[in-house]
Design a protein around this motif. Structure first.
Motif, short mmCIF file in Angstrom:
data_model
loop_
_atom_site.label_atom_id
_atom_site.label_comp_id
_atom_site.label_asym_id
_atom_site.label_seq_id
_atom_site.Cartn_x
_atom_site.Cartn_y
_atom_site.Cartn_z
N TYR A 65 0.85 -1.19 0.00
CA TYR A 65 0.00 0.00 0.00
C TYR A 65 0.89 1.24 0.00
N ILE A 66 1.02 1.85 -1.16
CA ILE A 66 1.94 2.97 -1.37
C ILE A 66 1.60 4.16 -0.47
N ASP A 67 0.34 4.48 -0.31
CA ASP A 67 -0.04 5.65 0.47
C ASP A 67 0.37 5.54 1.94
N PHE A 94 0.74 -3.24 -6.19
CA PHE A 94 0.86 -1.97 -5.50
C PHE A 94 -0.51 -1.31 -5.54
N VAL A 95 -0.98 -0.87 -4.40
CA VAL A 95 -2.28 -0.21 -4.28
C VAL A 95 -2.00 1.23 -3.85
N TYR A 96 -2.60 2.20 -4.56
CA TYR A 96 -2.23 3.59 -4.30
C TYR A 96 -3.35 4.54 -4.71
N SER A 119 1.52 12.23 -7.28
CA SER A 119 2.58 12.19 -6.28
C SER A 119 3.07 10.76 -6.01
N ASN A 120 2.29 9.76 -6.38
CA ASN A 120 2.70 8.37 -6.15
C ASN A 120 3.56 7.80 -7.28
N SER A 151 -9.89 10.86 -5.89
CA SER A 151 -10.06 10.29 -4.55
C SER A 151 -10.09 8.76 -4.59
N GLY A 152 -9.93 8.18 -5.76
CA GLY A 152 -10.02 6.72 -5.90
C GLY A 152 -8.69 6.02 -5.73
N ILE A 153 -8.77 4.71 -5.80
CA ILE A 153 -7.61 3.84 -5.64
C ILE A 153 -7.29 3.18 -6.99
N ASN A 154 -6.03 3.16 -7.36
CA ASN A 154 -5.55 2.44 -8.54
C ASN A 154 -4.64 1.31 -8.09
#
Length: 174
Positions: A5-7, A32-34, A39-40, A84-87
């Motif tokens: 989880y990158i965040d 990888f979930v971010y 910025s990621n 605001s979503g997750i990729n």
């Protein structure tokens, strides 16, 4: 599949300590979930660089994988994902009898103002490659298709079960 989880990571994270136990000689899968935010992308590039160097890819292949990752992620963030979503970025690696197979997938959150399906993307690719990408020589405006198609064995689109778009590439090295 192992999830990172990158965040939740600090930019000074020890990539070696985090990734070394996950990178196996013959096969592995990492996701990888971010958050869908530019910025990621630096951290994702750094992870791809680390992984590809540990797989003993030559410098040209490593550079191409970083470029491909950047292009897939930037397109997902810019065109298909709500901020605001997750990729998700998935790396699937297999080595069989001296051949290396690498799939890299990016799954967007499909909540942009005009999300596209896999069929929409296939239609768009065919149209662009046929009509004008063949003669396109500008460094800007190349887009996903022209950059990626020239660097990989296959570029593929599919819909996920949540209506998200998955864009993946396949590379084979002998």
């Amino acid at each position: 599949m192992e999830n990172i989880y990158i965040d939740k990571l600090d930019s000074s994270v020890d990539k070696k300590a985090l990734l070394e136990p996950l990178i196996k000689k013959d096969s592995f899968e990492i996701e990888f979930v971010y958050g869908s935010d530019f910025s990621n992308t630096k951290m994702l590039r750094d992870f791809i660089e680390y992984i590809s160097s540990n797989l003993w890819f030559d410098s040209i292949t490593r550079s191409r994988l970083v470029l491909i990752t950047d292009e897939l992620n930037n397109n997902a963030i810019e065109y298909w994902s709500d901020p605001s979503g997750i990729n998700k970025l998935r790396i699937i690696f297999k080595s069989i009898n001296w051949e290396t197979f690498l799939n890299l997938e990016v799954e967007d959150n499909g909540r942009w103002k005009a999300p596209k399906s896999a069929l929409d993307m296939e239609t768009l690719r065919a149209h662009r490659l046929k009509l004008w990408y063949f003669n396109h020589d500008s460094i800007r405006g190349r887009g996903l298709f022209l950059i990626i198609v020239k660097l990989v064995d296959r570029l593929y689109f599919r819909n996920s079960s949540d209506w998200w778009l998955i864009v993946w590439i396949k590379m084979k090295k002998t």
